[in-house]
Scaffold this motif. Structure first.
Motif, mmCIF file in Angstrom:
data_model
loop_
_atom_site.group_PDB
_atom_site.id
_atom_site.type_symbol
_atom_site.label_atom_id
_atom_site.label_comp_id
_atom_site.label_asym_id
_atom_site.label_seq_id
_atom_site.Cartn_x
_atom_site.Cartn_y
_atom_site.Cartn_z
ATOM 1 N N ILE A 276 0.848 -1.185 0.000
ATOM 2 C CA ILE A 276 0.000 0.000 0.000
ATOM 3 C C ILE A 276 0.885 1.237 0.000
ATOM 4 O O ILE A 276 1.821 1.335 0.796
ATOM 5 C CB ILE A 276 -0.937 0.035 1.223
ATOM 6 N N ALA A 277 0.605 2.150 -0.892
ATOM 7 C CA ALA A 277 1.308 3.436 -0.938
ATOM 8 C C ALA A 277 0.302 4.539 -0.666
ATOM 9 O O ALA A 277 -0.761 4.587 -1.292
ATOM 10 C CB ALA A 277 1.975 3.647 -2.293
ATOM 11 N N ALA A 278 0.622 5.442 0.301
ATOM 12 C CA ALA A 278 -0.284 6.512 0.698
ATOM 13 C C ALA A 278 0.470 7.829 0.759
ATOM 14 O O ALA A 278 1.636 7.867 1.168
ATOM 15 C CB ALA A 278 -0.927 6.208 2.053
ATOM 16 N N THR A 279 -0.180 8.912 0.373
ATOM 17 C CA THR A 279 0.495 10.216 0.316
ATOM 18 C C THR A 279 0.786 10.784 1.696
ATOM 19 O O THR A 279 1.763 11.506 1.881
ATOM 20 C CB THR A 279 -0.371 11.208 -0.475
ATOM 21 N N LYS A 280 -0.045 10.484 2.707
ATOM 22 C CA LYS A 280 0.166 11.039 4.038
ATOM 23 C C LYS A 280 1.034 10.162 4.928
ATOM 24 O O LYS A 280 1.803 10.672 5.744
ATOM 25 C CB LYS A 280 -1.184 11.282 4.728
ATOM 26 N N GLN A 281 0.913 8.848 4.786
ATOM 27 C CA GLN A 281 1.628 7.955 5.691
ATOM 28 C C GLN A 281 2.799 7.239 5.030
ATOM 29 O O GLN A 281 3.520 6.511 5.708
ATOM 30 C CB GLN A 281 0.654 6.904 6.254
ATOM 31 N N GLY A 282 2.977 7.408 3.747
ATOM 32 C CA GLY A 282 4.068 6.706 3.080
ATOM 33 C C GLY A 282 3.595 5.381 2.546
ATOM 34 O O GLY A 282 2.770 5.319 1.637
ATOM 35 N N GLY A 283 4.119 4.295 3.088
ATOM 36 C CA GLY A 283 3.770 2.979 2.567
ATOM 37 C C GLY A 283 3.582 1.966 3.663
ATOM 38 O O GLY A 283 3.925 2.181 4.830
ATOM 39 N N GLY A 284 3.039 0.825 3.287
ATOM 40 C CA GLY A 284 2.826 -0.273 4.215
ATOM 41 C C GLY A 284 2.616 -1.563 3.455
ATOM 42 O O GLY A 284 2.511 -1.583 2.220
ATOM 43 N N LEU A 285 2.580 -2.652 4.193
ATOM 44 C CA LEU A 285 2.403 -3.974 3.601
ATOM 45 C C LEU A 285 1.468 -4.782 4.484
ATOM 46 O O LEU A 285 1.670 -4.874 5.702
ATOM 47 C CB LEU A 285 3.741 -4.698 3.468
ATOM 48 N N GLN A 286 0.450 -5.372 3.867
ATOM 49 C CA GLN A 286 -0.452 -6.276 4.560
ATOM 50 C C GLN A 286 -0.321 -7.666 3.950
ATOM 51 O O GLN A 286 0.005 -7.807 2.766
ATOM 52 C CB GLN A 286 -1.902 -5.796 4.459
ATOM 53 N N PHE A 287 -0.583 -8.693 4.768
ATOM 54 C CA PHE A 287 -0.504 -10.063 4.260
ATOM 55 C C PHE A 287 -1.562 -10.919 4.939
ATOM 56 O O PHE A 287 -2.049 -10.606 6.034
ATOM 57 C CB PHE A 287 0.887 -10.662 4.498
ATOM 58 N N ARG A 288 -1.915 -12.000 4.253
ATOM 59 C CA ARG A 288 -2.853 -12.990 4.791
ATOM 60 C C ARG A 288 -2.425 -14.365 4.300
ATOM 61 O O ARG A 288 -2.332 -14.606 3.089
ATOM 62 C CB ARG A 288 -4.284 -12.689 4.354
ATOM 63 N N TYR A 289 -2.161 -15.280 5.249
ATOM 64 C CA TYR A 289 -1.705 -16.632 4.931
ATOM 65 C C TYR A 289 -2.741 -17.625 5.441
ATOM 66 O O TYR A 289 -3.230 -17.513 6.564
ATOM 67 C CB TYR A 289 -0.359 -16.911 5.589
ATOM 68 N N ARG A 290 -3.067 -18.597 4.603
ATOM 69 C CA ARG A 290 -4.028 -19.629 4.963
ATOM 70 C C ARG A 290 -3.447 -20.998 4.636
ATOM 71 O O ARG A 290 -2.801 -21.176 3.603
ATOM 72 C CB ARG A 290 -5.344 -19.450 4.209
ATOM 73 N N GLN A 291 -3.702 -21.943 5.533
ATOM 74 C CA GLN A 291 -3.253 -23.308 5.282
ATOM 75 C C GLN A 291 -4.275 -24.289 5.839
ATOM 76 O O GLN A 291 -4.713 -24.163 6.984
ATOM 77 C CB GLN A 291 -1.886 -23.577 5.911
ATOM 78 N N ALA A 292 -4.637 -25.246 5.004
ATOM 79 C CA ALA A 292 -5.527 -26.332 5.418
ATOM 80 C C ALA A 292 -4.675 -27.556 5.728
ATOM 81 O O ALA A 292 -3.810 -27.942 4.928
ATOM 82 C CB ALA A 292 -6.540 -26.647 4.322
ATOM 83 N N LEU A 293 -4.896 -28.151 6.879
ATOM 84 C CA LEU A 293 -4.149 -29.313 7.321
ATOM 85 C C LEU A 293 -5.074 -30.512 7.440
ATOM 86 O O LEU A 293 -6.304 -30.372 7.419
ATOM 87 C CB LEU A 293 -3.474 -29.029 8.670
ATOM 88 N N ASN A 294 -4.483 -31.688 7.591
ATOM 89 C CA ASN A 294 -5.298 -32.885 7.726
ATOM 90 C C ASN A 294 -6.161 -32.830 8.977
ATOM 91 O O ASN A 294 -7.266 -33.378 9.006
ATOM 92 C CB ASN A 294 -4.407 -34.128 7.774
ATOM 93 N N ASP A 295 -5.670 -32.164 10.020
ATOM 94 C CA ASP A 295 -6.397 -32.136 11.283
ATOM 95 C C ASP A 295 -6.926 -30.759 11.645
ATOM 96 O O ASP A 295 -7.356 -30.527 12.773
ATOM 97 C CB ASP A 295 -5.497 -32.635 12.423
ATOM 98 N N GLY A 296 -6.885 -29.798 10.716
ATOM 99 C CA GLY A 296 -7.387 -28.472 11.063
ATOM 100 C C GLY A 296 -7.014 -27.427 10.035
ATOM 101 O O GLY A 296 -6.780 -27.731 8.859
ATOM 102 N N ARG A 297 -6.912 -26.181 10.497
ATOM 103 C CA ARG A 297 -6.616 -25.065 9.607
ATOM 104 C C ARG A 297 -5.836 -24.010 10.371
ATOM 105 O O ARG A 297 -5.880 -23.941 11.599
ATOM 106 C CB ARG A 297 -7.906 -24.443 9.059
ATOM 107 N N LEU A 298 -5.114 -23.166 9.620
ATOM 108 C CA LEU A 298 -4.324 -22.077 10.185
ATOM 109 C C LEU A 298 -4.508 -20.846 9.315
ATOM 110 O O LEU A 298 -4.398 -20.913 8.091
ATOM 111 C CB LEU A 298 -2.840 -22.463 10.238
#
Length: 758
Positions: free
Chosen positions: A261-283
């Motif tokens: 993300i690039a913003a004129t007032k705050q500069g920049g940032g980075l967001q992330f989202r990780y998903r994993q399905a397992l045999n016994d559940g999820r993360l």
């Protein structure tokens, strides 16, 4: 050979040489050794690996001199999951090419249906050239091109156009709602993507955006890596900004979305989202890091759920952020969450039993200095519940037990162990009345330090104590039903309950900590409860009688009126109750509920509480209703409360207790004693693909708006348009209100375009 000409099929032996020539020719075309027998009329042949090629045609001819085999008239050819239909198919044994013409249609594995005016196919229909291509793809995808060349899993097209919109029923030549036009395109079914060169995005045939290069997932793709549609917008705290998400399908079980993300007032940032399905559940893990007012901020959220076996499972929640300003500025969870909760837990499910062990921590991200250090840690909290089968006496036993340890930097630290037993036995009387005899026991042992701080404000620094309360209750319900003929059915159910118990916990100068019984409010839902608190830290004792009447009128048309009215009485005054709870005096406030649904066009529910000692003054009211058809439906709500319970435990309770001296009773200027009157109005319409909804909430006592907003949406088979506007006038986390506007366009199977000014 032709299902439409049975006599010809009966004369198959005389055409043995022709049939043999065609068999050899077409077998050479498909690279197989034999053909199946021609199926009976109207019956599709079964596919087998030993005989993978089948055909049916009205006529067949073979030119052995030139190596040509020609099928004509309703030609159908099957191989595996591929079906070819045409008016005429000619196979050249010298070149290995089959030419199909006239209403060419090919059904391919995966559900694709391809139409063409002319096609030249080879290598078991995997390669070929097609003119005037039209294709029906999964998820309502529609692809057309002037010409196409197919090589294995790659199809190159010229003059391509793609959409997921249906054609207009009254004017099929009219342009669709949206489409992508390109001078050339490439469809790669192996890598599940469609690429365009010199592409235009049209709406109703009008070009609105040009892309030298554009790619989106193929409709057959489930998850594919690539750059998602960028989002641009404006925010008061960020200024103008742009975000470009990248989606990475790591494997079949996990994926990662990175959003710079690039913003004129705050500069920049980075967001992330990780998903994993397992045999016994999820993360699931999400987080961000960004500049926030010249300092580095961030957040990290994670959740995991995992099964150990059929009985036990465990999991965790982790939620942390650098502060409320960061959450608000970068709109993490809309920046409206004042407290973040983290926990780890283990739970088990048995036959009639439940067990759970967890630890919890809370992060206060508000700017309020009064709450710093008061947010607790719960390490650990254990609970067990059991619901038994009917015993020889006809009753059933319930058991609830557990312990917890609550630690605060500022405030009371509490350790508690509790046990609750409940035994109930129902009986039907001679006149149809239902008797319920109940024995109940609540017991708990406590150890607490800093007891003189919030939320208890006791007169001792430390306390070790225990309390127990046995309770006996007898309740009778007598439902009386009357058949009113054409007026329907009427039900009247008097209810009476007698509860006998020792005097309950005292609230002033008590040595018993209070962690789970902070709410004191009489309603129609807890009128007949043996303890009108949410927990066991405060126990309602003494002798009391609860009475009420429940009624219903059900009309033959389906219309229904139902309600309840009741009151509680205690022969003598027991422990002080909070002012405004409805239980301050021997005769409680009168509670009632009324629901009225005459037809699907009207739904009304009203709950209120009246003080009989103050000329039936309304102390609490909650009315909600909606009316109108789906095409135009209105809603309204009204909330009145004589107190503001959010401020109950911010200060010592002496002045909030019934029985306090005149100098201790809070004045109307104090937050707890300030009444609330709020009105909510709304309207919505759903007509065809259009949806429109609006709402507004105002505080009529202060003559100020609380919030307002509206949503406009359009959705059909190929696109979604959303316009959302929301404005908050009240202060939250030290701000001066908030305004949010969001506009988004989703082109199904392609992506989402958005504009988010805030």
């Amino acid at each position: 050979m032709a299902a439409s000409h049975p006599p010809r099929r009966t004369r198959l032996p005389p055409l043995r040489l022709v049939g043999a020539a065609m068999t050899a020719a077409i077998a050479s075309l498909w690279g197989v050794m034999a053909w199946a027998q021609v199926p009976p009329p109207g019956q599709k042949p079964a596919i087998s690996r030993n005989e993978p090629v089948f055909y049916r045609a009205d006529r067949a001819a073979a030119d052995r001199e030139h190596g040509l085999v020609t099928l004509s008239g309703h030609v159908e050819i099957w191989q595996g999951q591929t079906v070819l239909k045409a008016d005429r198919v000619t196979y050249d044994r010298n070149t290995g090419v089959a030419a199909a013409s006239g209403h060419v249609a090919m059904v391919q594995p995966g559900g694709d249906v391809v139409f063409a005016d002319y096609a030249e196919l080879s290598d078991a229909m995997k390669n070929g050239i097609l003119t005037d291509l039209r294709a029906l793809l999964p998820q309502n995808g529609r692809l057309a091109a002037n010409g196409a060349r197919r090589t294995g899993d790659v199809t190159e097209m010229s003059g391509a156009i793609y959409t997921t919109c249906n054609l207009c029923a009254t004017n099929p030549k009219a342009p669709p709602l949206w489409d992508i036009r390109a001078s050339s395109a490439l469809r790669d079914t192996e890598h599940k993507k469609i690429e365009y060169r010199n592409a235009w995005v049209d709406f109703f045939g009008v070009p609105v955006a040009y892309f030298p290069f554009l790619v989106h997932p193929d409709p057959t793709a489930g998850r594919t890596s690539g750059i998602l549609i960028p989002t641009a917008g404006y925010s008061t705290h960020l200024g103008a900004y742009v975000e470009v998400p990248y989606y990475w399908a790591i494997n079949g079980q996990s994926d990662l979305t990175l959003t710079p993300i690039a913003a004129t007032k705050q500069g920049g940032g980075l967001q992330f989202r990780y998903r994993q399905a397992l045999n016994d559940g999820r993360l699931i893990v999400s987080g961000s890091g960004a500049n926030d007012n010249s300092s580095l901020g961030g957040h990290l959220f994670a959740r995991g759920d995992f099964a150990i076996n059929d009985t036990w499972r465990w999991g965790f929640d982790f939620n942390r952020a650098t502060g409320v300003d960061y959450m608000r500025d970068w709109r993490i969870q809309n920046g409206l969450v004042p407290v973040l909760t983290s926990s780890a837990w283990l739970e088990g499910f048995g036959e009639g039993a439940y067990s759970r062990l967890d630890v919890r921590s809370y992060q206060n991200i508000e700017n309020s200095t009064s709450q710093i250090g008061r947010v607790p840690f719960v390490m650990p909290h254990y609970q067990y519940r059991f619901f038994g089968e009917p015993d020889p006496l006809g009753g059933r036993l319930q058991v609830a037990t557990g312990f917890f340890n609550v630690e605060r930097q500022r405030g009371t630290n509490t350790q508690r162990a509790r046990l609750s037993l409940d035994w109930q036995r129902p009986e039907i009387g001679a006149w149809g009345e239902r008797w319920t005899f109940r024995l109940h026991l609540d017991a708990a042992a406590y150890s607490a330090t800093s007891f003189n701080e919030a939320p208890n404000f006791g007169d001792h620094n430390a306390t070790q104590t225990a309390q127990a309360m046995p309770t006996a209750a007898l309740k009778v319900n007598w439902p009386l039903m009357r058949d009113a003929g054409t007026w329907g059915t009427q039900v009247l159910e008097p209810i009476a309950q007698v509860i006998i118990a020792p005097d309950g916990s005292t609230y002033a100068n008590t040595r018993v900590p209070n962690e789970d019984s902070l709410d004191q409010n009489l309603t129609d839902a807890n009128l007949f409860s043996v303890n009108r608190f949410g927990g066991v830290d405060r126990l309602e004792g003494g002798i009391r009688v609860n009475v009420g009447v429940r009624g219903a009128w059900i009309f033959p048309s389906g219309a229904r009126v139902s309600g309840l009215v009741g009151e509680s009485y205690r022969p003598r005054r027991s422990s002080p109750w909070l002012l405004g709870s409805g239980l301050e005096r021997r005769f409680s406030d009168v509670v009632n509920r009324l629901s009225f649904t005459p037809n699907p066009l009207l739904d009304l529910t009203a709950r209120s509480r009246f003080d009989p000692n103050a000329r039936m003054k309304v102390t609490e009211a909650d009315v909600t209703g909606s009316f109108g058809p789906e095409a135009l439906r209105f809603s309204a709500g009204f909330l009145h409360s004589s107190i503001n319970p959010f401020f109950t435990y911010d200060f010592p309770l002496a002045g909030y207790l019934w029985g306090a001296t005149a100098s201790e009773v809070p004045t109307a200027t104090e937050p707890y004693a300030a009444p609330r009157d709020e009105v909510t109005l709304g309207a919505s319409t759903h007509y065809g693909p259009w949806r429109l909804a609006g709402t507004a909430q105002t505080n009529i006592r202060t003559h100020q708006m609380d919030s307002m907003g509206f949503t406009l949406a359009y959705e059909n088979e190929c696109a979604i348009f959303n316009l959302n506007f929301y404005k908050r006038y009240t202060s939250l986390n030290g701000d001066h209100g908030d305004t949010v506007a969001l506009f988004s366009i989703t082109l199904k199977t392609v992506g989402e375009f958005g504009f988010h000014p805030m």
